[in-house]
Scaffold this active site. Structure first.
Site, mmCIF file in Angstrom:
data_model
loop_
_atom_site.group_PDB
_atom_site.id
_atom_site.type_symbol
_atom_site.label_atom_id
_atom_site.label_comp_id
_atom_site.label_asym_id
_atom_site.label_seq_id
_atom_site.Cartn_x
_atom_site.Cartn_y
_atom_site.Cartn_z
ATOM 1 N N GLU A 414 28.881 30.382 39.176
ATOM 2 C CA GLU A 414 28.617 28.942 38.994
ATOM 3 C C GLU A 414 29.824 28.256 38.342
ATOM 4 O O GLU A 414 30.176 27.143 38.710
ATOM 5 C CB GLU A 414 27.368 28.721 38.128
ATOM 6 N N ASP A 495 32.389 33.211 44.621
ATOM 7 C CA ASP A 495 32.226 34.667 44.504
ATOM 8 C C ASP A 495 33.560 35.307 44.124
ATOM 9 O O ASP A 495 33.621 36.179 43.245
ATOM 10 C CB ASP A 495 31.751 35.269 45.839
HETATM 11 ZN ZN ZN Z 1 27.200 28.951 44.580
#
Ligand code: ZN
Length: 555
Positions: A414, A495
């Site tokens: 996030e 990611d």
């Molecule tokens: Zn995301």
């Protein structure tokens, strides 16, 4: 020799262990589940029947068009514009050299000429807009979009009937988890197919039988009779119309929503909502629609009315302000009406997240846990806030499902969205989308032919916008698809960010857990996921995380 024996002795228990962990054992409950997933029911038969029927219809149509091609526009007037367009293609191709010569002749050689050409083009487009068969075009667009999406749904449904795990996910998704996810997906798919047919028929009826003008008249008559407000109160009437239309459509989709919450979600263990909470949620959101939607709509209509032909610039500005305000007040004033936000208690998790935030210079102001479990066991985490005042919100369900390291890895993902400016980029893309909508609307709002085609004899702005939305639908689908592509790029990026922080392994195991807990589609159809998904399929994300060339760890 002794080594071979000891090897074989060692591998057998190990393999048995592994196979039960990966769920390859022939447990009878799992087999029953597999039979359930594989079984084709009534709906599948209907789908097969319709597909076969369509094939026959297409075959007959080809023959029919072959025989009656020339008289087709007389038999079905709605086909005339398409017929004319198709018939003109051969002539156009034959005349390509002539067109090319003309294009060369009129090719703009100076800025003045370019402006002339642009104004000619606008004039030509304007002429087309006066004669466009709006209602027929919208019906064709709407059914084309519906059929395309139904085709995708059916492709996806075929995937959900699969009982064998693809090799790419077999090592970390047990057979049981895979089957449970597919059973959940199938139930959602069945409900979706029925709902979409119903909605498509509803839209078609609204367009064919001129129900928009009908409701507009009813609202106007009621205002005249009970309040003594005449047609000059267009904004008041628009708000009344908007609320009436919203409440009617909420009411019509209520059975599907109830079935989704209290049958499908409940059956698969997600729904934690009581009927009382459901009703109070609905009353709250309908009240909010009236309290916030009414004034916002009034402001838009007022701005459009006052700012003339360039209203799209002002409406766009107003929209940006409304969105900014929404981002500002939604988490602090609206969300707490539905959920409880508590500071994350002191402890291992809080320390770990705070350490990560300070390592990245993230201006973490508040760290909340939200009681998502009150409604559903689906889990999530997100970051919001402006400038130096950011908040991180974690669902209590996520805390129950994942380890501290996994949650930190997910928070790292996030924060990747924040660090790489994804939120700002998405917001900019949304602004571009809004501008396109308002600019295109400004081209049609004054087009009497559009209103009359839909059975309307006056030209109220709100009703014009509703007609325009029908017209805009194909472009909207394309833009939504483009936004999904952008969002998936951002997900890979976030990611990679978390992996770079050194959480690659924990992120992978966290994502797998979330996938299993949420019973998300494990093996989606590639076309379906490319069109609908804002997040890449799990396998693609894991491949990227495990790829040594993607974001090697650094300090
Ligand atoms: Zn995301």
């Amino acid at each position: 020799m002794s080594q071979a024996v000891s090897n074989s002795n060692n591998t057998t228990p190990a393999r048995r262990n592994a196979s039960s962990r990966y769920g390859d054992d022939t447990d009878s409950a799992i087999d029953a589940q597999a039979a359930l997933v594989m079984r084709k029911g009534f709906l599948d038969d209907v789908i097969d029947g319709i597909q076969l029927g369509l094939l026959v219809i297409v075959g007959i149509s080809v023959v029919f068009i072959g025989i009656f091609a020339n008289s087709l526009p007389t038999i079905f007037p709605a086909t005339k514009p398409f017929y004319d367009a198709i018939v003109s293609i051969p002539g156009f191709i034959m005349n390509v050299p002539e067109h090319a010569a003309l294009a060369m002749l009129y090719f703009p050689r100076s800025v003045d000429e370019l402006f002339f050409l642009a104004s000619d083009l606008r004039f030509w487009l304007g002429e087309q807009m006066h004669t466009l068969p709006y209602k027929e075009c919208v019906l064709v667009f709407s059914w084309a979009t519906y059929l395309w999406e139904a085709k995708l749904d059916i492709r996806q449904r075929d995937r959900l009937h699969e009982v064998r795990r693809p090799a790419a996910i077999a090592p970390f998704i047990s057979r049981q988890a895979y089957l449970e996810a597919n059973a959940y997906g199938l139930d959602k798919s069945s409900l979706g197919l029925v709902k979409n047919v119903f909605m498509q028929i509803q839209t078609t009826v609204i367009i064919i039988y001129d129900l928009t003008p009908w409701l507009w008249t009813i609202v106007g008559d009621a205002m005249d009779e009970y309040l003594g407000y005449g047609p000059e109160y267009e904004i008041t009437r628009s708000i009344a119309y908007f609320l009436a239309a919203t409440y009617v459509s909420t009411f019509l989709s209520l059975p599907f929503d109830l079935y989704s919450t209290f049958v499908v979600e409940k059956k698969h263990g997600f729904n934690k909502q009581t009927f009382g909470l459901y009703v109070s949620d609905m009353v709250k959101s309908l009240a909010l629609t009236a309290l916030l939607g009414g004034p916002i709509l009034a402001a838009f209509l007022w701005v459009i009315d006052r700012t003339g032909s360039q209203f799209y610039l002002y409406a766009w500005g107003l929209m940006a302000a409304v969105q900014l305000l929404a981002i500002l007040i939604y988490p602090t004033f609206i969300q707490p009406l539905f959920n409880k936000f508590d500071p994350l208690p002191e402890g291992e998790l809080r320390n770990a997240i705070e350490a990560l935030a300070s390592r990245l210079n993230f201006p973490l102001k508040k760290l909340y846990v939200v009681d998502g479990s009150k409604r559903s066991s689906h889990s999530n985490a997100y970051v919001f806030g402006f400038f130096r005042s950011k908040r991180i919100v974690i669902y209590d369900t996520l805390i129950n499902q994942c380890t501290t390291e996994e949650i930190v890895a997910i928070v790292g993902h996030e924060l990747g969205h924040w660090k790489n400016n994804h939120i700002l980029r998405m917001l900019t893309a949304v602004q571009l989308q809004t501008f396109i909508v308002f600019f295109a609307f400004s081209c049609f709002v004054g087009e009497r032919a559009m209103y009359e085609s839909f059975g309307m004899h006056t030209m109220p702005t709100l009703v014009g916008f509703i007609f325009f939305q029908f017209l805009y639908q194909p472009l909207d689908s394309l833009l939504t698809f483009a936004m999904n592509v952008l969002s998936r790029v951002h997900e890979f990026d976030a990611d990679a960010f978390s992996k770079k922080l050194g959480y690659g392994e924990q992120l992978a195991s966290g994502l797998i857990k979330l996938q299993i807990e949420n019973k998300s589609v494990m093996n989606p159809d590639p076309l379906y996921s490319a069109y609908h998904f804002s997040h890449p399929p799990l396998v693609e994300r894991l491949n990227a995380i495990n790829d040594p060339n993607v974001a090697p760890k650094s300090n």
